[in-house]
Write an enzyme that holds these catalytic residues in place. Sequence first.
Site, short mmCIF file in Angstrom:
data_model
loop_
_atom_site.label_atom_id
_atom_site.label_comp_id
_atom_site.label_asym_id
_atom_site.label_seq_id
_atom_site.Cartn_x
_atom_site.Cartn_y
_atom_site.Cartn_z
N PHE A 111 45.75 35.01 35.09
CA PHE A 111 44.38 34.59 35.41
C PHE A 111 43.35 35.67 35.15
O PHE A 111 42.18 35.38 34.94
CB PHE A 111 44.31 34.11 36.87
CG PHE A 111 44.16 35.18 37.91
CD1 PHE A 111 42.91 35.50 38.42
CD2 PHE A 111 45.27 35.86 38.40
CE1 PHE A 111 42.76 36.49 39.39
CE2 PHE A 111 45.13 36.83 39.37
CZ PHE A 111 43.87 37.15 39.87
N LYS A 112 43.78 36.93 35.13
CA LYS A 112 42.82 38.01 34.92
C LYS A 112 42.14 37.90 33.54
O LYS A 112 41.03 38.40 33.36
CB LYS A 112 43.52 39.36 35.04
CG LYS A 112 44.25 39.59 36.36
CD LYS A 112 43.32 39.75 37.52
CE LYS A 112 44.06 39.93 38.84
NZ LYS A 112 44.69 41.21 39.03
#
Length: 466
Positions: A111-112
Site C-alpha cells: 500500500f505504501k
Amino acid sequence: MKYKSTRGKVSNIGFIDAFMMGLADDGGLLVPDTIPQLPEETLKAWQELSYQELVMEIFSYFTNGEIPEEELRAMVQASYSTFRDPEVTPVRRINDELYLLELFHGPTFAFKDIALQFIGQFYSYVAEKRGVKIHILGATSGDTGASAIQGVRGKDGIKICILFPTGKVSKVQELQMTTVQDDNVLNLSVDGNFDDCQRMIKELFADLDFKSANHLAAINSINFVRILAQTVYYFYAYFQVAKANGGKIGKVNFSVPTGNFGDIFAGYLAKRMGLPVGKLILATNENNILERFIQEGVYMPGDFRITYSPSMDIQVASNFERYLYYVLDEDAALVERLMAQFKSEGEISISEEALRKVQAEFAAHGVDGQECLDTISDFQTKYGYLLDPHTACGVAAVQQCADEGEVTVSLATAHPAKFDEAIRLCGIEQSFPAEITALFDKPQRQVHVEGKLEDVVRELEKFYNA
C-alpha cells in the site's frame, strides 16, 4: 490552506514548504490550518470519478493553488501509470458485509506505493522547479523503504537513504530495497528495531543545522502529503461500495492494519472531511500500544515483539501526535507538554472525556500470532482468497469489532508473496509474481551499521558528499 505544527511554534506554511519541511521545525507534525468540510452534493458528484480524477479533486483543497493544475495532473498520471490494475485500488466483494480494498497493485506490491509513487514525482518536480538538492531520509519496518526507493531511484538531484532493522523485515522486503543498484540509493541495515531507526530519523530532522546543511527531506508518514495521498483511497473505496449497493449505503466501517497510525489517520482525515465513515477499526498485532490507548487511554510502549506481520512491529507510532492534537481540541501547548512527558517518562494518559471521544471514533483489536495464521487459513478455505498476514490482522479485527449487519471495508495492504514465511506456516504454497521471483537472483547492496546515531551520521555524510 496553510499548515501549522501540532506543537504550536510553526504556522502559516505553504503546501510545498510543508512538504519539504517534513517534520515541523519545532519537533511537531504539520497539519492543515482547517480541515475542509465537503457537502453531500460534492461527494455525490465524485462517485463516478476515476482514481486519478479523485486525487485531483481532493488535492485541490490542500495545495493552495501552488501547483498549476496541468503540472499536478501530469504528476498524478505518472504516479499511477505503473499500477497493475486500471482502478489503482480495486475493491473486492467478499460477502454482503465485508469488502477488501486491494492496495497492493503498485511496483512493490504494498500500500505504501500509492502515496510514495506520487511523492517521488513530487520531489523530482520540486528539485527541478527550485533547483535544489534533495536528500530523502527515512526509516522502514519493511514496505516504506522499497516503495520510496522505487519512487526516486535514478532521479537527478535526489538521493535517498533508508534505515531498516537488521533481520526484522521479510526477505522479499529486504530484497526489494537492497537489490536496487542505482547510485542515488543507500540502504542502511541497522542493529535494533524499527523504533530505534525512527527515533534516529526524528533526531536528525530535529537537528535543524544538520537538516539544513544536508538538504534533508522526509519520506515517512511524518510528511503530511503522504497522509493526504492515502486519504484518497478511503473516498474511492466508499464510492465503489456505494455503487455495488445501488447507491444506497449509509456509513461504512474501515478496518486498518496499522503500527504507525499513518494509514488509519488518513481514514480519520477522510471522516473529518465528511465521508460517511462508521467505525475506524484499528488492527494491530502483539505490539499493541495503540489498542491499549483506544481501550484505556494510556499510551505506553511495551516489550517489542517480532511477529508474522513485521510492518506493524512498531511500539512508538509516528502519527499518533497528529491524532492527539485533534482529540485534545487542537491545544498545541498541551500536546507539547504531553510529548515532552512521553519523552521523559515514556507514558501519556488522557482524560476520561478525551477517551470517550476516542472510543466514539475508533475500535481496536490486537491480533496474536496464531489468530493471524488461523485467519489466513480460514479465509483461504472459505473464500479462496489468500491474505497476507497484515491484511489477516485487519480481517480478524473486523470479526471482533464490527456488529452484525454493518458493512466494513478491510484494507488489504500487501500481496501475500511478500510474506511467504507466514503463508508457509499455514501449509499453503503460493505462486510468486514474476517481479518478486526475479529478486532472488539479483545481487544485494547495503551497509550494515550498529544502532548508534554517530554511525548512521558517518554513513550519511559519506553518501551525501560523494
